[in-house]
Design a protein around this motif. Structure first.
Motif, PDB file in Angstrom:
ATOM      1  N   ASP A   1       0.861  -1.181   0.000  1.00 32.25           N
ATOM      2  CA  ASP A   1       0.000   0.000   0.000  1.00 32.25           C
ATOM      3  C   ASP A   1       0.901   1.237   0.000  1.00 32.25           C
ATOM      4  N   LEU A   2       0.873   2.014  -1.071  1.00 32.40           N
ATOM      5  CA  LEU A   2       1.806   3.139  -1.207  1.00 32.40           C
ATOM      6  C   LEU A   2       1.603   4.192  -0.130  1.00 32.40           C
ATOM      7  N   ALA A   3       0.361   4.458   0.243  1.00 28.32           N
ATOM      8  CA  ALA A   3       0.089   5.468   1.273  1.00 28.32           C
ATOM      9  C   ALA A   3       0.686   5.028   2.607  1.00 28.32           C
ATOM     10  N   LEU A   4       0.497   3.757   2.954  1.00 26.67           N
ATOM     11  CA  LEU A   4       1.057   3.234   4.205  1.00 26.67           C
ATOM     12  C   LEU A   4       2.580   3.214   4.142  1.00 26.67           C
ATOM     13  N   GLU A   5       3.122   2.785   3.016  1.00 27.12           N
ATOM     14  CA  GLU A   5       4.576   2.733   2.854  1.00 27.12           C
ATOM     15  C   GLU A   5       5.190   4.123   3.016  1.00 27.12           C
ATOM     16  N   ASN A   6       4.572   5.132   2.414  1.00 23.41           N
ATOM     17  CA  ASN A   6       5.081   6.500   2.515  1.00 23.41           C
ATOM     18  C   ASN A   6       4.964   7.029   3.939  1.00 23.41           C
ATOM     19  N   TYR A   7       3.861   6.683   4.605  1.00 29.92           N
ATOM     20  CA  TYR A   7       3.666   7.119   5.993  1.00 29.92           C
ATOM     21  C   TYR A   7       4.754   6.523   6.893  1.00 29.92           C
ATOM     22  N   LEU A   8       4.985   5.219   6.768  1.00 29.68           N
ATOM     23  CA  LEU A   8       6.002   4.577   7.597  1.00 29.68           C
ATOM     24  C   LEU A   8       7.399   5.123   7.288  1.00 29.68           C
ATOM     25  N   ASP A   9       7.688   5.349   6.020  1.00 26.12           N
ATOM     26  CA  ASP A   9       8.999   5.894   5.636  1.00 26.12           C
ATOM     27  C   ASP A   9       9.216   7.275   6.251  1.00 26.12           C
ATOM     28  N   ARG A  10       8.159   8.085   6.249  1.00 27.98           N
ATOM     29  CA  ARG A  10       8.266   9.433   6.813  1.00 27.98           C
ATOM     30  C   ARG A  10       8.494   9.381   8.329  1.00 27.98           C
TER      31      ARG A  10
END
Length: 208
Positions: A59-68
């Motif tokens: 999930d790109l939104a979740l992946e970006n959130y965790l990366d941030r």
């Protein structure tokens, strides 16, 4: 007569330890979100890590959130500013805290006056300890209450007062604690590098 010493393995650096710990949080968070059904199983795919198969989100939104989140955690680890990370699972409608996955971050104390140098901890040993924790997270489904309601999650970071906290991304919030009378907790394994020691536990709501 000249003698030669066998080369010794260099102790892991602060930066190296920070990267290992940050990476662990990434895979631990993904494992928890998958095992506890916060996101659909179809959102995850298998990768090889730590000598075993782990599941990570697609999930790109979740992946970006965790990366941030983890980018900031990495900075706090480098400055010794973060003391605890919590992944809280909350019921979506009632906003009731159901589980708190707690990771205490401690600095490994080095002896001030040591005649002998302490051997560096092999990375293979560190990875084995991480592997055991991830396996333990997977095995918690055997005793944690079944979650039969839609859930969301939040990541809480506990830092020193002197920590540099980006106001646009992190705000003071409810600790999402579970009432003591309805809380059970299980201590998980720990792991350590030459610099950091991570202690883990899960607290969960138990109505009895």
């Amino acid at each position: 007569m000249a003698t030669s010493q066998a080369p010794t393995r260099q102790a892991i650096t602060l930066k190296g330890s920070t990267n290992l710990v940050t990476e662990f949080f990434k895979y631990a968070a993904n494992t928890i979100l998958f095992q506890r059904g916060v996101y659909p199983s179809d959102d995850f795919h298998m990768v090889k890590k730590y000598g075993q198969t782990v599941l990570v989100t697609q999930d790109l939104a979740l992946e970006n959130y965790l990366d941030r989140i983890l980018k900031q955690v990495n900075k706090w680890l480098l400055t010794g500013s973060v003391t605890q990370l919590v992944l809280a699972i909350i019921s979506k409608d009632a906003r009731l805290p159901l589980e708190r996955w707690v990771f205490d971050v401690n600095l490994v104390e080095q002896p001030a006056d040591s005649a002998e140098s302490i051997p560096a901890k092999p990375e293979s040993e560190i990875q084995a300890e991480i592997r055991y924790i991830l396996k333990q997270i997977v095995s918690t489904v055997t005793f944690l209450p079944i979650i039969d309601t839609p859930t969301v999650f939040n990541i809480l970071a506990y830092t020193h007062d002197s920590a540099d906290v980006p106001a646009d991304e992190w705000v003071d919030t409810d600790p999402l604690a579970i009432e003591a009378s309805k809380s059970q907790q299980v201590k998980l394994r720990s792991f350590s590098t030459d610099v950091h020691r991570i202690e883990a536990l899960v607290a969960y709501r138990y109505e009895g």
